[in-house]
Design an enzyme around this catalytic site. Structure first.
Site, PDB file in Angstrom:
ATOM      1  N   CYS A  40      -8.587   3.413   7.834  1.00 57.99           N
ATOM      2  CA  CYS A  40      -9.925   3.030   7.394  1.00 57.99           C
ATOM      3  C   CYS A  40     -10.803   2.611   8.569  1.00 57.99           C
ATOM      4  O   CYS A  40     -10.319   2.228   9.637  1.00 57.99           O
ATOM      5  CB  CYS A  40      -9.846   1.935   6.336  1.00 57.99           C
ATOM      6  SG  CYS A  40      -9.799   0.256   6.963  1.00 57.99           S
ATOM      7  N   GLU A  71       0.830  -1.207   0.000  1.00 54.08           N
ATOM      8  CA  GLU A  71       0.000   0.000   0.000  1.00 54.08           C
ATOM      9  C   GLU A  71       0.863   1.255   0.000  1.00 54.08           C
ATOM     10  O   GLU A  71       0.553   2.233  -0.692  1.00 54.08           O
ATOM     11  CB  GLU A  71      -0.935   0.009   1.206  1.00 54.08           C
ATOM     12  CG  GLU A  71      -1.862   1.222   1.210  1.00 54.08           C
ATOM     13  CD  GLU A  71      -2.721   1.324   2.456  1.00 54.08           C
ATOM     14  OE1 GLU A  71      -3.056   2.458   2.841  1.00 54.08           O
ATOM     15  OE2 GLU A  71      -3.059   0.269   3.041  1.00 54.08           O
TER      16      GLU A  71
END
Length: 346
Positions: A205, A136
């Site tokens: 998140c 990521e």
């Protein structure tokens, strides 16, 4: 004579396991296989979980690290980009090779990409809080030119970093970090750089936060806390750390029930159990069954919130029906996440 089994309380965390982004990524590969047939190529592990990867391989997915590994004879087959996101150079390379690709990047990771690009567009140097080498992080840094992003991994990094223009800085974070550790890094950066611009929305998140909150609530009083997840799963490793800090006497990361070191566990009466965002529920069931074979188990649900998020798959594959059977290899026959809502908005 029936063998006596000692009593055991299992605090089963909720939420746990697959998040909406992971569900979507796996479903993209499954739907691509149904529509286009095998093989479907996947660049990098679609999610960081061995069981999921092996299950998809058995259905015809082929995992590669680079697009050059796709044989010329299969260049007409689709390639899927993993949920972690990819640098801009990857889709550009796919287009140059005339490959048909489906991007399974989690929409929340894509949002971080947009936040980083917005910082740069406004003339800010971008600080990315994350772990070096994680896919990521590689994908986020690859959205901007070389030198436009500085990676900060620790509070010490935040304390010692220097920039040419300290009044024009903006930060984003990897989505799967420890909420507590990230808060400390941000606090140090803000103390040193008062004009540091935050992202327009939280980068970590919802699923990462929710799973950490549930583990934090369940951990006090646990003799052992098990987290189902892979060694290369960032969010799963953070859950192990959260359990330890929140009061569990011992915490372990396991991929399967066979990984549990029963001799090391010793005498236990309360076990916490959760799963990282890339760990399938079928493995949670497997671990509970392993404890039931050794203990008289009582399960207590340690639920802190209920998740309802669902992300649509790519438009190219929304015409394919996704069934309970299609996802049973990760969810089990009794549990399907997001399928009924997934196909809405065709």
């Amino acid at each position: 004579m029936t063998q006596h089994r000692p009593p055991l309380e299992i605090r089963l965390c909720g939420p746990r396991g697959f998040c909406a982004g992971v569900d979507r990524a796996i479903q993209i590969v499954v739907l691509a296989l149904k529509k286009y047939g095998a093989p479907v190529y996947v660049r990098h592990e679609i999610v960081h979980n061995r069981y999921v990867v092996e299950g998809l391989q058995a259905r015809g997915a082929i995992f590669v690290e680079e697009l050059d590994e796709i044989p010329a004879a299969h260049r007409n087959q689709p390639v899927v980009f993993s949920a972690h996101g990819v640098p801009k150079s990857v889709p550009a390379d796919a287009e140059a090779k005339n490959l048909f690709y489906l991007d399974a990047t989690c929409p929340l990771v894509s949002k971080v990409h947009k936040q980083a690009m917005r910082h740069q567009r406004l003339g800010r140097h971008v600080i990315l809080i994350g772990h070096s080498g994680h896919p990521e992080v590689i994908g986020t840094m690859g959205q901007l030119p070389d030198g436009a992003v500085t990676l900060i991994e620790t509070v010490e990094d935040a304390h010692t970093c220097h920039f040419d223009d300290e009044d024009n800085l903006g930060f984003v974070t990897q989505t799967t970090l420890s909420v507590d550790d990230t808060a400390g890094i941000i606090k140090e950066l803000q103390a040193r750089f008062p004009n540091l611009a935050a992202p327009a929305a939280e980068s970590i998140c919802y699923a990462t936060t929710n799973r950490q909150d549930a583990v934090r609530a369940a951990a006090p009083g646990c003799d052992l806390f098990l987290i189902v997840g892979a060694p290369n799963s960032s969010n799963s490793k953070r859950l192990v750390e959260v359990a330890e800090k929140a009061g569990a006497r011992m915490s372990m990361l396991v991929q399967r029930a066979e990984d549990i070191e029963w001799e090391q566990i010793g005498d236990i009466s309360v076990v916490g159990l959760s799963a990282g965002a890339s760990a399938p529920e079928i493995i949670v069931d497997e671990i509970i069954d392993a404890f039931k074979a050794r203990f008289d188990v009582k399960i207590e649900l340690a639920e802190t919130t209920v998740e309802t998020e669902n992300f649509l798959v790519n438009r190219e594959i929304r015409d394919v029906e996704l069934t309970v059977k299609d996802m049973a290899f990760v969810n089990g026959e009794h549990r399907v996440v997001g399928i009924s809502k997934l196909m809405q908005g065709k």
